[in-house]
Scaffold this motif. Structure first.
Motif, PDB file in Angstrom:
ATOM      1  N   GLU A 183     -12.298  -7.321  -8.741  1.00  0.00           N
ATOM      2  CA  GLU A 183     -11.758  -7.861  -7.493  1.00  0.00           C
ATOM      3  C   GLU A 183     -11.513  -9.340  -7.676  1.00  0.00           C
ATOM      4  OE1 GLU A 183     -12.906  -8.312  -2.745  1.00  0.00           O
ATOM      5  OE2 GLU A 183     -14.144  -7.093  -4.070  1.00  0.00           O
ATOM      6  N   GLY A 184     -10.302  -9.786  -7.345  1.00  0.00           N
ATOM      7  CA  GLY A 184      -9.980 -11.190  -7.527  1.00  0.00           C
ATOM      8  C   GLY A 184      -8.796 -11.598  -6.692  1.00  0.00           C
ATOM      9  N   PRO A 185      -8.270 -12.810  -6.913  1.00  0.00           N
ATOM     10  CA  PRO A 185      -7.134 -13.326  -6.136  1.00  0.00           C
ATOM     11  C   PRO A 185      -5.888 -12.450  -6.248  1.00  0.00           C
ATOM     12  CG  PRO A 185      -8.170 -15.067  -7.407  1.00  0.00           C
ATOM     13  CD  PRO A 185      -8.766 -13.791  -7.894  1.00  0.00           C
ATOM     14  N   LYS A 186      -5.754 -11.739  -7.381  1.00  0.00           N
ATOM     15  CA  LYS A 186      -4.568 -10.914  -7.595  1.00  0.00           C
ATOM     16  C   LYS A 186      -4.753  -9.479  -7.129  1.00  0.00           C
ATOM     17  CE  LYS A 186      -2.831 -13.624 -11.498  1.00  0.00           C
ATOM     18  NZ  LYS A 186      -2.382 -13.588 -12.918  1.00  0.00           N
ATOM     19  N   GLY A 187      -5.897  -9.184  -6.532  1.00  0.00           N
ATOM     20  CA  GLY A 187      -6.112  -7.842  -6.018  1.00  0.00           C
ATOM     21  C   GLY A 187      -7.271  -7.140  -6.703  1.00  0.00           C
ATOM     22  N   PHE A 188      -7.215  -5.820  -6.687  1.00  0.00           N
ATOM     23  CA  PHE A 188      -8.290  -4.994  -7.207  1.00  0.00           C
ATOM     24  C   PHE A 188      -7.868  -4.342  -8.525  1.00  0.00           C
ATOM     25  CE2 PHE A 188      -8.498  -4.948  -2.556  1.00  0.00           C
ATOM     26  CZ  PHE A 188      -9.788  -5.433  -2.354  1.00  0.00           C
ATOM     27  N   GLY A 189      -8.858  -3.781  -9.202  1.00  0.00           N
ATOM     28  CA  GLY A 189      -8.577  -3.063 -10.429  1.00  0.00           C
ATOM     29  C   GLY A 189      -9.837  -2.425 -10.961  1.00  0.00           C
ATOM     30  N   TYR A 190      -9.696  -1.697 -12.084  1.00  0.00           N
ATOM     31  CA  TYR A 190     -10.871  -1.103 -12.702  1.00  0.00           C
ATOM     32  C   TYR A 190     -10.607  -0.850 -14.180  1.00  0.00           C
ATOM     33  CZ  TYR A 190      -8.353   3.362 -11.925  1.00  0.00           C
ATOM     34  OH  TYR A 190      -7.421   4.377 -11.886  1.00  0.00           O
ATOM     35  N   ASN A 219      -7.200   0.354 -18.344  1.00  0.00           N
ATOM     36  CA  ASN A 219      -7.333  -0.806 -17.475  1.00  0.00           C
ATOM     37  C   ASN A 219      -6.247  -0.702 -16.413  1.00  0.00           C
ATOM     38  OD1 ASN A 219      -7.539  -3.366 -16.288  1.00  0.00           O
ATOM     39  ND2 ASN A 219      -8.163  -4.302 -18.235  1.00  0.00           N
ATOM     40  N   VAL A 220      -6.642  -0.560 -15.153  1.00  0.00           N
ATOM     41  CA  VAL A 220      -5.698  -0.215 -14.095  1.00  0.00           C
ATOM     42  C   VAL A 220      -5.795  -1.212 -12.945  1.00  0.00           C
ATOM     43  CG1 VAL A 220      -4.988   1.583 -12.462  1.00  0.00           C
ATOM     44  CG2 VAL A 220      -5.914   2.230 -14.693  1.00  0.00           C
ATOM     45  N   ARG A 221      -4.648  -1.646 -12.449  1.00  0.00           N
ATOM     46  CA  ARG A 221      -4.604  -2.439 -11.221  1.00  0.00           C
ATOM     47  C   ARG A 221      -4.520  -1.491 -10.035  1.00  0.00           C
ATOM     48  NH1 ARG A 221      -0.530  -7.368 -11.096  1.00  0.00           N
ATOM     49  NH2 ARG A 221      -1.742  -7.644  -9.195  1.00  0.00           N
ATOM     50  N   SER A 222      -5.149  -1.865  -8.925  1.00  0.00           N
ATOM     51  CA  SER A 222      -5.205  -1.011  -7.749  1.00  0.00           C
ATOM     52  C   SER A 222      -4.780  -1.781  -6.512  1.00  0.00           C
ATOM     53  CB  SER A 222      -6.625  -0.455  -7.572  1.00  0.00           C
ATOM     54  OG  SER A 222      -6.763   0.219  -6.345  1.00  0.00           O
ATOM     55  N   ASP A 223      -4.163  -1.066  -5.563  1.00  0.00           N
ATOM     56  CA  ASP A 223      -3.775  -1.684  -4.304  1.00  0.00           C
ATOM     57  C   ASP A 223      -4.942  -1.741  -3.321  1.00  0.00           C
ATOM     58  OD1 ASP A 223      -1.144  -2.057  -5.123  1.00  0.00           O
ATOM     59  OD2 ASP A 223      -0.546  -0.049  -4.446  1.00  0.00           O
ATOM     60  N   ALA A 224      -6.030  -1.040  -3.652  1.00  0.00           N
ATOM     61  CA  ALA A 224      -7.170  -0.979  -2.742  1.00  0.00           C
ATOM     62  C   ALA A 224      -8.471  -1.101  -3.529  1.00  0.00           C
ATOM     63  CB  ALA A 224      -7.143   0.329  -1.955  1.00  0.00           C
ATOM     64  N   GLU A 225      -9.546  -1.339  -2.810  1.00  0.00           N
ATOM     65  CA  GLU A 225     -10.857  -1.496  -3.425  1.00  0.00           C
ATOM     66  C   GLU A 225     -11.263  -0.226  -4.163  1.00  0.00           C
ATOM     67  OE1 GLU A 225     -15.382  -2.862  -2.079  1.00  0.00           O
ATOM     68  OE2 GLU A 225     -13.762  -2.668  -0.611  1.00  0.00           O
ATOM     69  N   HIS A 248     -11.927   7.044  -7.311  1.00  0.00           N
ATOM     70  CA  HIS A 248     -11.596   6.923  -5.889  1.00  0.00           C
ATOM     71  C   HIS A 248     -11.387   5.463  -5.506  1.00  0.00           C
ATOM     72  CE1 HIS A 248     -11.515   8.173  -1.682  1.00  0.00           C
ATOM     73  NE2 HIS A 248     -12.235   7.087  -1.425  1.00  0.00           N
ATOM     74  N   THR A 249     -10.260   5.207  -4.829  1.00  0.00           N
ATOM     75  CA  THR A 249      -9.949   3.867  -4.325  1.00  0.00           C
ATOM     76  C   THR A 249      -9.630   3.950  -2.838  1.00  0.00           C
ATOM     77  OG1 THR A 249      -7.607   4.129  -4.922  1.00  0.00           O
ATOM     78  CG2 THR A 249      -9.046   3.089  -6.549  1.00  0.00           C
ATOM     79  N   GLY A 250      -9.821   2.811  -2.155  1.00  0.00           N
ATOM     80  CA  GLY A 250      -9.518   2.759  -0.729  1.00  0.00           C
ATOM     81  C   GLY A 250     -10.642   3.315   0.115  1.00  0.00           C
ATOM     82  N   MET A 251     -10.633   2.951   1.412  1.00  0.00           N
ATOM     83  CA  MET A 251     -11.693   3.410   2.301  1.00  0.00           C
ATOM     84  C   MET A 251     -11.175   3.743   3.695  1.00  0.00           C
ATOM     85  SD  MET A 251     -13.660  -0.224   2.988  1.00  0.00           S
ATOM     86  CE  MET A 251     -14.758   0.496   4.199  1.00  0.00           C
ATOM     87  N   THR A 252      -9.869   3.741   3.891  1.00  0.00           N
ATOM     88  CA  THR A 252      -9.308   4.070   5.193  1.00  0.00           C
ATOM     89  C   THR A 252      -8.388   5.270   5.065  1.00  0.00           C
ATOM     90  OG1 THR A 252      -7.276   2.748   5.049  1.00  0.00           O
ATOM     91  CG2 THR A 252      -9.297   1.594   5.703  1.00  0.00           C
ATOM     92  N   ASP A 253      -7.950   5.784   6.208  1.00  0.00           N
ATOM     93  CA  ASP A 253      -7.023   6.919   6.219  1.00  0.00           C
ATOM     94  C   ASP A 253      -5.688   6.567   5.577  1.00  0.00           C
ATOM     95  OD1 ASP A 253      -8.866   8.507   7.653  1.00  0.00           O
ATOM     96  OD2 ASP A 253      -8.246   7.577   9.523  1.00  0.00           O
ATOM     97  N   HIS A 254      -5.376   5.277   5.479  1.00  0.00           N
ATOM     98  CA  HIS A 254      -4.069   4.860   4.988  1.00  0.00           C
ATOM     99  C   HIS A 254      -4.048   4.572   3.488  1.00  0.00           C
ATOM    100  CE1 HIS A 254      -2.852   4.667   9.169  1.00  0.00           C
ATOM    101  NE2 HIS A 254      -3.865   3.871   9.417  1.00  0.00           N
ATOM    102  N   ASP A 255      -5.216   4.234   2.909  1.00  0.00           N
ATOM    103  CA  ASP A 255      -5.179   3.849   1.494  1.00  0.00           C
ATOM    104  C   ASP A 255      -6.128   4.644   0.599  1.00  0.00           C
ATOM    105  OD1 ASP A 255      -7.687   2.846   2.118  1.00  0.00           O
ATOM    106  OD2 ASP A 255      -7.193   0.749   1.726  1.00  0.00           O
ATOM    107  N   SER A 256      -6.879   5.572   1.158  1.00  0.00           N
ATOM    108  CA  SER A 256      -7.824   6.350   0.369  1.00  0.00           C
ATOM    109  C   SER A 256      -7.082   7.265  -0.605  1.00  0.00           C
ATOM    110  CB  SER A 256      -8.714   7.187   1.294  1.00  0.00           C
ATOM    111  OG  SER A 256      -9.662   7.927   0.556  1.00  0.00           O
ATOM    112  N   ALA A 257      -7.420   7.167  -1.899  1.00  0.00           N
ATOM    113  CA  ALA A 257      -6.706   7.935  -2.921  1.00  0.00           C
ATOM    114  C   ALA A 257      -7.620   8.222  -4.099  1.00  0.00           C
ATOM    115  CB  ALA A 257      -5.465   7.173  -3.398  1.00  0.00           C
TER     116      ALA A 257
END
Length: 252
Positions: A52-59, A69-75, A96-105
């Motif tokens: 997690e950083g200024p450019k977003g999330f990843g893992y 090594n993957v960039r993610s749009d959500a936590e 698993h990424t995201g925690m809402t109905d809109h970004d959970s994937a």
């Protein structure tokens, strides 16, 4: 639909392999495990480093010596082990990424003994029962859209199985009378729904509608097939259904 942040814990390979083969809102996610993924009888060390950083999330997902090594749009929250096809000895990793109905994937990965390959991403929660099928659920304001994916083992990817319509199965009370129409694209009414009557929302179909905002001409929405209290069936727009009925479980 309410979703909560999922706990991150480390489980043994026994616990992972004997857990239900499904990923839901209350399933525990992990960041480390030792599981035989490619069916050679030898467990692989699996680890997930979240970023997690200024450019977003990843893992960074590691299985043995293989790394992605993957960039993610959500936590990023963790992973589970699933078995898409119980007829083969392999198992898959679902991150698993995201925690809402809109970004959970969930992004699914296969390991062939040397490299990790992404099979594709689907909305969460997912269900896998070992029959080569993934069912993905997406909350749509007051109903759940269920999509089916089939694993193409030769291509190494999940193929989406299109549906012309999606089942809704909700009831509502007519707060203000409105017509339902013969077709989605016609102005010919089937019936005028009576105030106070109960309707069944049967099916939904994705459509695009004018946004009403300059520079943004169309937005995604749904048209709904509803059944009146007298047994007549017709179409209504999402905006009319939401503004002129009550009792639908709007959330999210």
């Amino acid at each position: 639909m309410k979703t909560s942040l999922l706990p991150t814990i480390a489980l043994s390979s026994f616990a992972l392999l004997h857990a239900p083969l499904a990923l839901a809102g209350d399933e525990p996610l992990v960041k480390a495990a030792s599981v035989d993924l490619n069916g050679d009888g030898k467990p692989e060390d699996i680890s997930l480093e979240t970023q997690e950083g200024p450019k977003g999330f990843g893992y960074v997902l590691k299985v043995g010596a293989a790394t992605v090594n993957v960039r993610s749009d959500a936590e990023v929250h963790g992973f589970v082990i699933i078995d898409i096809d119980s007829g083969d000895p392999r198992k898959e990793v679902a991150v698993h990424t995201g925690m809402t109905d809109h970004d959970s994937a969930s992004t699914l990965y296969a390991f062939d003994g040397k490299a990790l390959k992404s099979l594709g991403s689907v909305r969460s929660p997912i269900e896998a029962k070992g029959n080569n099928i993934i069912l993905s659920s997406t909350w749509q304001s007051f109903w759940t859209r269920v999509d089916k994916y089939v694993l193409d083992a030769k291509a190494g990817k999940l193929d989406h199985v299109p549906q012309e319509f999606y089942f809704v199965g909700q009831e509502a009370r007519v707060r203000e009378s409105f017509p339902i129409f013969q077709q989605r694209t016609t102005s010919k009414p089937v019936a005028q729904l009576a105030t106070g009557s109960t309707i069944q929302v049967l099916l939904a179909v994705p459509v695009t509608v004018p946004s009403g905002v300059k520079g943004n001409q169309k937005v995604k929405a749904h048209a709904f097939l509803v059944k009146s209290s007298t047994g007549l069936v017709g179409w209504v727009s999402e905006s009319v259904l939401s503004s002129k009925t009550e009792g639908l479980p709007f959330a999210g």
